[in-house]
Design an enzyme around this catalytic site. Structure first.
Site, PDB file in Angstrom:
ATOM      1  N   GLU A 273      48.233 -51.416  16.836  1.00 39.33           N
ATOM      2  CA  GLU A 273      48.878 -50.311  17.544  1.00 39.33           C
ATOM      3  C   GLU A 273      50.392 -50.521  17.554  1.00 39.33           C
ATOM      4  OE1 GLU A 273      46.826 -50.725  21.268  1.00 39.33           O
ATOM      5  OE2 GLU A 273      44.918 -50.271  20.313  1.00 39.33           O
TER       6      GLU A 273
ATOM      7  N   PHE B 170      48.367 -56.639  23.627  1.00 39.35           N
ATOM      8  CA  PHE B 170      48.384 -57.689  24.658  1.00 39.35           C
ATOM      9  C   PHE B 170      46.992 -58.304  24.681  1.00 39.35           C
ATOM     10  CE2 PHE B 170      51.875 -55.028  25.934  1.00 39.35           C
ATOM     11  CZ  PHE B 170      52.822 -55.917  26.406  1.00 39.35           C
TER      12      PHE B 170
ATOM     13  N   GLU C 258      40.871 -50.959  19.938  1.00 44.29           N
ATOM     14  CA  GLU C 258      40.835 -52.382  19.609  1.00 44.29           C
ATOM     15  C   GLU C 258      39.591 -52.751  18.811  1.00 44.29           C
ATOM     16  OE1 GLU C 258      41.760 -51.107  22.478  1.00 44.29           O
ATOM     17  OE2 GLU C 258      43.866 -51.689  22.467  1.00 44.29           O
TER      18      GLU C 258
ATOM     19  N   LEU D  57      44.452 -45.783  18.585  1.00 45.48           N
ATOM     20  CA  LEU D  57      44.439 -46.691  19.729  1.00 45.48           C
ATOM     21  C   LEU D  57      43.007 -47.162  19.997  1.00 45.48           C
ATOM     22  CD1 LEU D  57      46.251 -45.774  23.092  1.00 45.48           C
ATOM     23  CD2 LEU D  57      44.846 -47.786  22.682  1.00 45.48           C
TER      24      LEU D  57
ATOM     25  N   HIS E  98      48.747 -57.810  31.604  1.00 47.40           N
ATOM     26  CA  HIS E  98      49.752 -58.188  30.609  1.00 47.40           C
ATOM     27  C   HIS E  98      50.183 -59.645  30.757  1.00 47.40           C
ATOM     28  CE1 HIS E  98      49.947 -53.831  30.455  1.00 47.40           C
ATOM     29  NE2 HIS E  98      50.684 -53.885  29.369  1.00 47.40           N
TER      30      HIS E  98
HETATM   31  C1  LIG Z   1      43.016 -50.920  25.754  1.00 46.80           C
HETATM   32  C2  LIG Z   1      44.488 -50.867  25.714  1.00 46.80           C
HETATM   33  N1  LIG Z   1      45.122 -51.027  24.540  1.00 46.80           N
HETATM   34  C3  LIG Z   1      46.459 -50.991  24.476  1.00 46.80           C
HETATM   35  C4  LIG Z   1      47.200 -50.803  25.596  1.00 46.80           C
HETATM   36  C5  LIG Z   1      48.722 -50.740  25.523  1.00 46.80           C
HETATM   37  N2  LIG Z   1      49.096 -49.347  25.770  1.00 46.80           N
HETATM   38  C6  LIG Z   1      49.410 -48.927  26.996  1.00 46.80           C
HETATM   39  S1  LIG Z   1      49.606 -47.284  27.067  1.00 46.80           S
HETATM   40  C7  LIG Z   1      49.360 -47.114  25.412  1.00 46.80           C
HETATM   41  C8  LIG Z   1      49.407 -45.762  24.800  1.00 46.80           C
HETATM   42  C9  LIG Z   1      48.570 -44.782  25.552  1.00 46.80           C
HETATM   43  O1  LIG Z   1      48.658 -43.534  24.971  1.00 46.80           O
HETATM   44  P1  LIG Z   1      47.947 -42.290  25.623  1.00 46.80           P
HETATM   45  O2  LIG Z   1      46.507 -42.558  25.820  1.00 46.80           O
HETATM   46  O3  LIG Z   1      48.305 -41.111  24.816  1.00 46.80           O
HETATM   47  O4  LIG Z   1      48.589 -42.195  27.086  1.00 46.80           O
HETATM   48  P2  LIG Z   1      50.128 -42.000  27.439  1.00 46.80           P
HETATM   49  O5  LIG Z   1      50.747 -43.346  27.474  1.00 46.80           O
HETATM   50  O6  LIG Z   1      50.739 -41.124  26.427  1.00 46.80           O
HETATM   51  O7  LIG Z   1      50.115 -41.408  28.794  1.00 46.80           O
HETATM   52  C10 LIG Z   1      49.089 -48.346  24.831  1.00 46.80           C
HETATM   53  C11 LIG Z   1      48.841 -48.566  23.413  1.00 46.80           C
HETATM   54  C12 LIG Z   1      46.513 -50.651  26.815  1.00 46.80           C
HETATM   55  N3  LIG Z   1      47.141 -50.481  27.980  1.00 46.80           N
HETATM   56  N4  LIG Z   1      45.161 -50.683  26.844  1.00 46.80           N
END
Ligand SMILES: Cc1ncc(C[n+]2csc(CCOP(=O)(O)OP(=O)(O)O)c2C)c(N)n1
Ligand SMILES: [Mg+2]
Lengths: 328, 373
Positions: A29, A83, A60, A58, A129
């Protein structure tokens, strides 16, 4: 020799390996256009193109499961989980497939992949985190588990991990990412996976640690030398699985006293396994109970109390003095 | 007939009620929301906006840590929760400040949590007052919709007519857990409303790289229930979609997915730099469609709101925010030495070994003081 941060060193390792082996693929990602949220994969997209440096959806389980397939075919995927706190969404792919494909196919299919992911506390982050769950992976037969502690060993170990014939979970101590610079030789360097390193020699006490906890551990060792005139031996574990107990036992036989430091929770943590190996291999040489300075068995607190949770040089120092003062 | 077309319901509608200038496009669609409630919604939208701006300042000054700004998505959240009853449940992700404020969470609780103190989640206003049911923030993307399905199954099992709303992003629709939640909800016909905040970005990854599907709403069709798109910057359209979904759910007709087409006007989190991956022109384009002025124009046109009302509300809100910051900072100072609380709430009863560790930390902290002296 250029002085590099750990981020630069990891980035260099990826550039070098991708340069010399076109089977190395980077996926995860935000790894391509954004260069990774910590910039470890910065510049790879420009250098190697979007077939080899992939911004994935997105997911894993998707990232890890796809990497397994690529690896079975003969590619060398280096996937990133943003993370380590989000790697559990791929737990089944690692436990049920990455770790067992060689075994299940009786050696016909193998999974030479690397899963890179930042772990460790100390960066004022949100929930999920900051944790250290290396024990999950170290407990899984078939996986290797590596944790570097400095820019130089990070570069060397990442190259070794990419070339390793088996799946390697590579935990990057994010608290170290930009904490300091170290000289990293231009020419290629590797470090054997499964080998610990004695980074400071001493006679009276052995301190064993790894990853982000190496810094407070070494700081405590310095203080012991300056304030108490005590020379302690410090070992950097580097590979959590398979564990190099020979290096620990050799040292324990010499010093008779051992202190283990990690930020992962204490119960069933890597320290527990290290103690067990020491008891199995050097019991008759031990002069004092082995002590552990670790994170507590709680969810690592949000950052207001993180400092109290994480082993500090002072906490390590106090435990070291107590261990040294215990009569044989 | 060796080959024939299987006729499956395959339709996604797109709903919008206000145009970009806040004019009602189709009066038949305009919802009947009491004036007082409309003004309350406006106040909360403004509060969410100003609080977001203030939190960003605090973060830049190092007074709080990382958080995910809500700017641009206020209508997509408020339109949904405005259509709920207090006894309905909300299962949020991590960007739902506007929805949470409406559902009774205090400003102070946000400040504490983003200031690094989990005690924010214990404050009055964020505990579960009678009848208000909000789950805490879920940071692991896409994992919480399953909890919404479980909650709504339990509601159905107990013969209640409450519904459960879960919020998640466009990126979240790529996670396996999301698909499992949608599938369970379809199979069990649970009273669940899946609300996708399609803000076009998942950190640096654009919506087009999450799925090859034309819409996100159409995912619902595969799971056997309706999915629709709404203009997520149009609070009236969002409200109408939520009201219809809640009605369906309450009358036993099962789940609905609502894709709110909106935009993240700010950075992903305070740790992110969007200039690395998106063009300012795109942001500018969406800024023209942003929800706050549209809603204000609508209210003005209905003579419910004047410029001086807005000014007055702005002033009130600034005071409210400042008070909350003062209280939160005072509270944080007091809490700074309560490190031992890290052992609280791990289990219903603290196991003996954990108690030993807590005593050990107490000794460590005492030792530190000794050293400092
Ligand atoms: C399972 C997981 N993978 C990666 C992350 C890191 N991360 C946090 S928010 C995000 C993007 C989320 O995108 P979206 O679902 O469109 O929500 P938005 O942030 O746009 O509100 C990522 C990759 C996470 N928090 N949880
Ligand atoms: Mg998004």
């Amino acid at each position: 020799m250029p002085k590099m941060t750990m981020v630069d060193a990891l980035n260099t390792a990826l550039h070098q390996e991708m340069e010399q082996d076109d089977s190395v693929i980077v996926l995860g990602e935000d790894v391509a256009v954004d260069g990774g949220v910590f910039r470890v994969t910065e510049g790879l997209l420009d250098a190697f193109g979007e077939q080899r440096v992939i911004d994935t959806p997105l997911a894993e389980a998707g990232i890890v499961g796809t990497s397994i397939g690529m690896a079975i075919y003969g590619l060398r995927p280096v996937c990133e989980i943003q993370f380590s706190g989000f790697s559990y969404l791929a737990f089944h792919q690692l436990e049920s497939h990455a770790a067992r494909m060689r075994w299940r196919s009786r050696g016909a299919y193998t999974v030479p992949m690397v899963l890179r992911t930042p772990y460790s506390g100390g960066v004022r982050a949100l929930e999920h985190h900051s944790e250290s769950r290396e024990a999950y992976w170290a407990h899984t037969p078939g996986l290797k588990m590596v944790i570097p502690s400095t820019p130089r060993n990070a570069r060397a170990l990442l190259i070794s991990a990419i070339r390793d014939p088996d799946p390697v979970i590579f935990y990057e101590p994010k608290a170290v990412y930009r904490a300091f610079r170290e000289e990293v030789p231009e020419e290629e360097e590797t470090w054997p996976i499964g080998k610990a390193q004695v980074v400071r020699e001493g006679e009276q006490l052995t301190m064993i640690s790894y990853g982000a906890m190496m810094r407070p551990t070494l700081e405590a060792a310095d203080k012991l030398a300056q304030e108490d005139g005590v020379e302690v031996e410090v070992i950097d574990v580097l590979t959590i699985a398979p564990l190099d107990h020979e290096t620990f036992s050799e040292s324990a036989k010499k010093t008779g006293r051992v202190l283990i430091v990690h930020e992962a929770p204490r119960s069933f943590g890597p320290g527990a396994e290290i103690v067990a190996r020491l008891v199995e291999n050097s019991f008759w040489y031990l002069e004092a109970p082995i002590r552990r300075v670790t994170g507590y068995d709680v969810v690592i607190p949000l950052f207001a109390y993180e400092k109290a949770y994480l082993p500090s040089a002072d906490r390590i120092l106090r435990a070291a003095r107590e261990t040294l003062e215990t009569p044989a | 007939m060796p080959r024939e077309v299987v006729d499956i319901p395959c339709q996604v509608d797109y709903l919008s009620i206000l145009d970009e200038d806040g004019q009602v496009i189709d009066a038949d669609l305009e919802p009947d929301i009491p004036d007082g409630r409309l003004l309350q919604l406006h106040r909360t939208m403004l509060l969410a906006r100003r609080f977001d701006e203030r939190m960003l300042q605090l973060q830049r000054q190092g007074r709080i840590g990382t958080f995910a700004p809500v700017r641009g998505q206020e209508a997509a959240q408020l339109g949904i929760v405005a259509a709920l009853r207090d006894s309905d449940w909300m299962v949020p992700s991590f960007r739902e400040q506007a929805a949470s404020l409406w559902r009774g969470q205090s400003l102070e609780s946000f400040l504490l949590v983003y200031g690094g103190f989990y005690q924010g989640n214990e404050l009055p206003g964020n505990e579960l007052p009678e009848g208000t049911r909000n789950l805490p923030v879920a940071v692991p993307v896409g994992t919480q919709p399953l909890h919404a399905v479980g909650l709504s199954y339990a509601i159905k099992y107990r013969g209640q007519d409450d519904v459960v709303v879960t919020f998640f992003g466009d990126g979240a629709t790529s996670e396996g857990d999301f698909h499992e939640a949608m599938n369970f909800a379809g199979v069990f016909q649970t009273p669940t409303i899946f609300v996708c905040q399609n803000n076009q970005w998942a950190i640096s990854v654009p919506r087009s790289r999450q799925t090859n599907s034309e819409t996100l709403a159409q995912k619902a069709l595969a799971y056997g229930f309706p999915g629709r798109q709404v203009d997520g910057n149009d609070i009236l359209a969002v409200y109408v979609a939520a009201e219809e979904a809640a009605e369906r759910a309450r009358s036993g007709d099962g789940p609905t997915m609502i894709e709110c087409v909106t935009y993240r006007l700010s950075m992903h989190t305070t740790a992110d730099d969007p200039s690395r991956y998106r063009e300012e022109e795109e942001v500018e384009e969406w800024r023209r469609r942003e929800p706050l002025p549209r809603f204000q124009a609508y209210l003005k046109q209905r003579d419910l709101l004047s410029d001086s009302d807005i000014e007055e509300t702005e002033e009130e809100i600034q005071g409210e925010i400042q008070d909350a910051i003062d209280r939160a900072e005072e509270r944080m100072e007091k809490l700074a030495n309560e490190e031992l609380s890290m052992f609280d709430h791990m289990y219903a009863e603290m196991p003996p070994y954990l108690r030993e560790q807590r005593d050990e930390l107490a000794r460590e902290l005492a030792g530190q003081e000794g050293n400092d002296a």
